[in-house]
Scaffold this motif. Structure first.
Motif, PDB file in Angstrom:
ATOM      1  N   PHE A  34       0.719  -1.249   0.095  1.00  0.00           N
ATOM      2  CA  PHE A  34       0.088   0.048   0.134  1.00  0.00           C
ATOM      3  C   PHE A  34       0.834   1.118  -0.036  1.00  0.00           C
ATOM      4  O   PHE A  34       0.758   2.118  -0.784  1.00  0.00           O
ATOM      5  N   ILE A  35       1.976   1.296   0.846  1.00  0.00           N
ATOM      6  CA  ILE A  35       2.685   2.363   0.837  1.00  0.00           C
ATOM      7  C   ILE A  35       3.538   2.633  -0.469  1.00  0.00           C
ATOM      8  O   ILE A  35       3.632   3.604  -1.094  1.00  0.00           O
ATOM      9  N   ALA A  36       3.978   1.472  -0.938  1.00  0.00           N
ATOM     10  CA  ALA A  36       4.856   1.718  -2.466  1.00  0.00           C
ATOM     11  C   ALA A  36       3.962   2.090  -3.502  1.00  0.00           C
ATOM     12  O   ALA A  36       4.296   2.952  -4.111  1.00  0.00           O
ATOM     13  N   VAL A  59      11.340   9.735  -0.539  1.00  0.00           N
ATOM     14  CA  VAL A  59      10.617   8.765   0.174  1.00  0.00           C
ATOM     15  C   VAL A  59      11.120   8.567   1.633  1.00  0.00           C
ATOM     16  O   VAL A  59      10.520   8.413   2.463  1.00  0.00           O
ATOM     17  N   TRP A  60      12.462   8.636   1.540  1.00  0.00           N
ATOM     18  CA  TRP A  60      13.329   8.335   2.888  1.00  0.00           C
ATOM     19  C   TRP A  60      12.950   9.373   3.896  1.00  0.00           C
ATOM     20  O   TRP A  60      12.610   8.901   4.987  1.00  0.00           O
ATOM     21  N   ILE A  89       6.270   9.578   8.855  1.00  0.00           N
ATOM     22  CA  ILE A  89       5.320   8.411   8.634  1.00  0.00           C
ATOM     23  C   ILE A  89       5.938   7.608   9.901  1.00  0.00           C
ATOM     24  O   ILE A  89       5.195   7.148  11.112  1.00  0.00           O
ATOM     25  N   LEU A  90       7.273   7.336  10.212  1.00  0.00           N
ATOM     26  CA  LEU A  90       7.547   6.422  11.306  1.00  0.00           C
ATOM     27  C   LEU A  90       7.504   6.973  12.530  1.00  0.00           C
ATOM     28  O   LEU A  90       7.081   6.478  13.752  1.00  0.00           O
ATOM     29  N   ILE A 124       5.209   9.017  13.593  1.00  0.00           N
ATOM     30  CA  ILE A 124       3.816   9.119  14.030  1.00  0.00           C
ATOM     31  C   ILE A 124       3.244   7.823  14.339  1.00  0.00           C
ATOM     32  O   ILE A 124       2.528   7.720  15.383  1.00  0.00           O
ATOM     33  N   PHE A 125       3.851   6.886  13.730  1.00  0.00           N
ATOM     34  CA  PHE A 125       3.200   5.418  14.102  1.00  0.00           C
ATOM     35  C   PHE A 125       4.051   4.888  15.144  1.00  0.00           C
ATOM     36  O   PHE A 125       3.957   3.930  15.973  1.00  0.00           O
ATOM     37  N   PHE A 126       5.257   5.028  15.397  1.00  0.00           N
ATOM     38  CA  PHE A 126       6.404   4.660  16.402  1.00  0.00           C
ATOM     39  C   PHE A 126       7.155   5.860  17.224  1.00  0.00           C
ATOM     40  O   PHE A 126       8.123   6.262  16.860  1.00  0.00           O
ATOM     41  N   PRO A 127       6.178   6.404  18.026  1.00  0.00           N
ATOM     42  CA  PRO A 127       6.769   7.549  18.674  1.00  0.00           C
ATOM     43  C   PRO A 127       8.218   7.664  19.402  1.00  0.00           C
ATOM     44  O   PRO A 127       8.835   8.470  19.531  1.00  0.00           O
TER      45      PRO A 127
END
Length: 154
Positions: free
Chosen positions: A69-71, A103-104, A111-112, A114-117
């Motif tokens: 989905f991300i790709a 993208v990096w 993204i990271l 937000i999901f992995f504080p």
């Protein structure tokens, strides 16, 4: 590649496949830091949190689905912006290089976190550099070249 949807699908499929194969190869088989299953479970943990690690094997498939989905999202975004930025059309390799870095940046700075504080900050070391190289070669380049090929036939 006659349809826009087909071009986006192909570029997302190629980028997603190359990226996940590179992640498995580098982090699981060369560096021995993890396993392919743990990589996919960690992707699923963005949504399912700890259940991704303790849940059944379906979490591996959720992680793979989320990865694609991300790709596909990055492929779609590049495809949409391509006609509006003339510099993307000049050199597919250079565009792919910059898109891989983009993208990096999006993944690691937005993204990271937000999901992995609690994720530790990056340090300029081999895993840091290899993660950028993987995204350039496996995401930026295929998306750039496939998109350029689609638009050149229009």
């Amino acid at each position: 590649m006659k349809s826009k949807g087909g071009a986006v699908f192909l570029s997302g499929l190629v980028a997603g496949t190359m990226d996940i194969v590179a992640a498995f190869t580098v982090y699981a088989f060369i560096l021995h830091k993890t396993t392919p299953t743990k990589i996919l479970r960690s992707i699923a943990s963005a949504i399912f949190k700890k259940d991704a690690y303790t849940g059944n094997f379906s979490m591996v498939f959720f992680g793979l689905g989320m990865h694609y989905f991300i790709a596909f999202s990055f492929a779609w975004f590049y495809f949409v912006i391509y006609p509006y930025f003339p510099f993307l059309k000049k050199n597919a390799a250079l565009s792919g290089l910059f898109y891989g870095i983009f993208v990096w940046l999006i993944m690691n700075l937005i993204i990271l976190p937000i999901f992995f504080p609690g994720i530790p900050e990056n340090h300029l070391d081999f895993p840091f550099l290899i993660s950028i190289v993987i995204l350039i070669l496996c995401v930026g380049f295929p998306i750039s070249f496939i998109t350029k090929k689609y638009y050149s036939f229009r």
